[in-house]
Design a protein around this motif. Structure first.
Motif, PDB file in Angstrom:
ATOM      1  N   UNK A   1       0.918  -1.169  -0.017  1.00 39.84           N
ATOM      2  CA  UNK A   1       0.063   0.088   0.017  1.00 39.84           C
ATOM      3  C   UNK A   1       0.714   1.245   0.077  1.00 39.84           C
ATOM      4  N   UNK A   2       0.505   2.258  -0.852  1.00 41.55           N
ATOM      5  CA  UNK A   2       1.011   3.486  -0.730  1.00 41.55           C
ATOM      6  C   UNK A   2       1.119   4.394   0.703  1.00 41.55           C
ATOM      7  N   UNK A   3       0.001   3.968   1.445  1.00 47.56           N
ATOM      8  CA  UNK A   3      -0.206   4.772   2.514  1.00 47.56           C
ATOM      9  C   UNK A   3      -0.230   3.945   3.812  1.00 47.56           C
ATOM     10  N   UNK A   4       0.566   4.336   4.783  1.00 52.39           N
ATOM     11  CA  UNK A   4       0.917   3.517   6.026  1.00 52.39           C
ATOM     12  C   UNK A   4      -0.466   3.771   6.942  1.00 52.39           C
ATOM     13  N   UNK A   5      -1.605   4.708   6.450  1.00 50.54           N
ATOM     14  CA  UNK A   5      -2.522   4.810   7.367  1.00 50.54           C
ATOM     15  C   UNK A   5      -3.407   3.784   7.214  1.00 50.54           C
ATOM     16  N   UNK A   6      -3.571   3.425   5.686  1.00 45.12           N
ATOM     17  CA  UNK A   6      -4.600   2.291   5.038  1.00 45.12           C
ATOM     18  C   UNK A   6      -4.001   0.784   5.594  1.00 45.12           C
ATOM     19  N   UNK A   7      -2.868   0.840   5.763  1.00 42.66           N
ATOM     20  CA  UNK A   7      -2.311  -0.604   6.144  1.00 42.66           C
ATOM     21  C   UNK A   7      -2.882  -1.285   7.281  1.00 42.66           C
ATOM     22  N   UNK A   8      -3.313  -0.729   8.328  1.00 39.02           N
ATOM     23  CA  UNK A   8      -3.930  -1.465   9.455  1.00 39.02           C
ATOM     24  C   UNK A   8      -5.152  -1.773   9.187  1.00 39.02           C
ATOM     25  N   UNK A   9      -5.942  -1.018   8.423  1.00 38.82           N
ATOM     26  CA  UNK A   9      -7.289  -1.181   8.149  1.00 38.82           C
ATOM     27  C   UNK A   9      -7.342  -2.450   7.190  1.00 38.82           C
ATOM     28  N   UNK A  10      -6.496  -2.489   6.277  1.00 38.42           N
ATOM     29  CA  UNK A  10      -6.515  -3.434   5.084  1.00 38.42           C
ATOM     30  C   UNK A  10      -6.272  -4.830   5.984  1.00 38.42           C
ATOM     31  N   UNK A  11      -5.144  -4.881   6.963  1.00 34.79           N
ATOM     32  CA  UNK A  11      -4.722  -5.960   7.766  1.00 34.79           C
ATOM     33  C   UNK A  11      -6.125  -6.461   8.457  1.00 34.79           C
ATOM     34  N   UNK A  12      -6.855  -5.500   9.069  1.00 34.78           N
ATOM     35  CA  UNK A  12      -7.811  -5.964   9.876  1.00 34.78           C
ATOM     36  C   UNK A  12      -8.998  -6.426   8.933  1.00 34.78           C
ATOM     37  N   UNK A  13      -9.368  -5.765   7.742  1.00 32.61           N
ATOM     38  CA  UNK A  13     -10.298  -6.437   7.051  1.00 32.61           C
ATOM     39  C   UNK A  13      -9.852  -7.973   6.311  1.00 32.61           C
ATOM     40  N   UNK A  14      -8.394  -7.973   6.121  1.00 38.82           N
ATOM     41  CA  UNK A  14      -8.231  -9.514   5.657  1.00 38.82           C
ATOM     42  C   UNK A  14      -8.306 -10.410   6.993  1.00 38.82           C
ATOM     43  N   UNK A  15      -8.144  -9.941   7.969  1.00 37.24           N
ATOM     44  CA  UNK A  15      -8.287 -11.103   9.124  1.00 37.24           C
ATOM     45  C   UNK A  15      -9.927 -11.194   9.532  1.00 37.24           C
ATOM     46  N   UNK A  16     -10.665 -10.573   8.903  1.00 40.32           N
ATOM     47  CA  UNK A  16     -12.268 -10.765   9.123  1.00 40.32           C
ATOM     48  C   UNK A  16     -12.671 -11.970   8.275  1.00 40.32           C
ATOM     49  N   UNK A  17     -13.523 -12.924   8.799  1.00 38.61           N
ATOM     50  CA  UNK A  17     -14.009 -13.673   8.092  1.00 38.61           C
ATOM     51  C   UNK A  17     -15.034 -13.126   6.875  1.00 38.61           C
ATOM     52  N   UNK A  18     -14.977 -13.735   5.853  1.00 42.92           N
ATOM     53  CA  UNK A  18     -15.992 -13.400   4.773  1.00 42.92           C
ATOM     54  C   UNK A  18     -17.463 -13.048   5.189  1.00 42.92           C
ATOM     55  N   UNK A  19     -18.088 -14.254   5.681  1.00 41.58           N
ATOM     56  CA  UNK A  19     -19.373 -13.936   6.342  1.00 41.58           C
ATOM     57  C   UNK A  19     -19.228 -14.739   7.690  1.00 41.58           C
ATOM     58  N   UNK A  20     -19.941 -14.085   8.690  1.00 43.39           N
ATOM     59  CA  UNK A  20     -20.086 -14.688  10.070  1.00 43.39           C
ATOM     60  C   UNK A  20     -21.482 -15.337  10.066  1.00 43.39           C
ATOM     61  N   UNK A  21     -21.201 -16.489   9.553  1.00 44.00           N
ATOM     62  CA  UNK A  21     -22.346 -17.615   9.342  1.00 44.00           C
ATOM     63  C   UNK A  21     -23.178 -17.579  10.647  1.00 44.00           C
ATOM     64  N   UNK A  22     -22.543 -17.596  12.010  1.00 41.68           N
ATOM     65  CA  UNK A  22     -23.141 -17.929  13.411  1.00 41.68           C
ATOM     66  C   UNK A  22     -23.992 -16.804  13.478  1.00 41.68           C
ATOM     67  N   UNK A  23     -23.483 -15.440  13.134  1.00 44.75           N
ATOM     68  CA  UNK A  23     -24.293 -14.212  13.497  1.00 44.75           C
ATOM     69  C   UNK A  23     -25.737 -14.157  12.388  1.00 44.75           C
ATOM     70  N   UNK A  24     -25.180 -14.545  11.293  1.00 41.56           N
ATOM     71  CA  UNK A  24     -26.361 -14.518  10.384  1.00 41.56           C
ATOM     72  C   UNK A  24     -27.605 -15.361  10.844  1.00 41.56           C
ATOM     73  N   UNK A  25     -27.212 -16.378  11.357  1.00 39.24           N
ATOM     74  CA  UNK A  25     -28.266 -17.614  11.909  1.00 39.24           C
ATOM     75  C   UNK A  25     -28.896 -17.017  12.926  1.00 39.24           C
ATOM     76  N   UNK A  26     -28.075 -16.372  13.897  1.00 43.79           N
ATOM     77  CA  UNK A  26     -28.681 -15.874  14.968  1.00 43.79           C
ATOM     78  C   UNK A  26     -29.556 -14.595  14.493  1.00 43.79           C
ATOM     79  N   UNK A  27     -29.370 -13.861  13.727  1.00 38.91           N
ATOM     80  CA  UNK A  27     -30.240 -12.895  13.321  1.00 38.91           C
ATOM     81  C   UNK A  27     -31.471 -13.521  12.599  1.00 38.91           C
ATOM     82  N   UNK A  28     -31.343 -14.370  11.866  1.00 44.92           N
ATOM     83  CA  UNK A  28     -32.356 -14.929  11.032  1.00 44.92           C
ATOM     84  C   UNK A  28     -33.438 -15.557  12.030  1.00 44.92           C
ATOM     85  N   UNK A  29     -33.024 -16.381  13.070  1.00 42.78           N
ATOM     86  CA  UNK A  29     -33.815 -16.874  14.134  1.00 42.78           C
ATOM     87  C   UNK A  29     -34.468 -15.595  14.929  1.00 42.78           C
TER      88      UNK A  29
END
Length: 91
Positions: free
Chosen positions: A37-65
């Motif tokens: 990345x060109x910006x050191x400011x964006x690097x932590x945000x991008x790292x956090x985004x990569x660490x997140x699961x694509x879909x939190x299936x457990x949370x989706x099921x909880x909300x659906x119920x």
């Protein structure tokens, strides 16, 4: 959400006139994504985004119920208004 399917074919671009004939244009696509990345400011945000699961299936099921049981309030008129506002009342 995963999008599946064949990737679009890569089409080589001609270098701009001000670029020397032997120089390659800036990379686009997957190779560009691997570049730092060109910006050191964006690097932590991008790292956090990569660490997140694509879909939190457990949370989706909880909300659906909760919706099915009537435990979670749902206002379809409010949702429609938010969608309309987000899309700029395009018609």
């Amino acid at each position: 959400m995963k999008i599946t399917g064949a990737p679009a074919p890569s089409v080589p671009l001609a270098p701009p006139p001000e670029m020397p004939a032997g120089a390659a244009p800036a990379a686009a696509g997957p190779a560009a994504a691997a570049a730092p990345l060109q910006s050191d400011t964006l690097a932590p945000a991008m790292d956090a985004l990569r660490a997140m699961p694509e879909i939190d299936h457990a949370r989706v099921a909880e909300l659906r119920d909760a919706l099915a049981k009537g435990e979670l309030p749902f206002d379809p008129a409010r949702l429609a208004g938010l969608i309309e506002r987000f899309h700029g009342k395009q018609r």
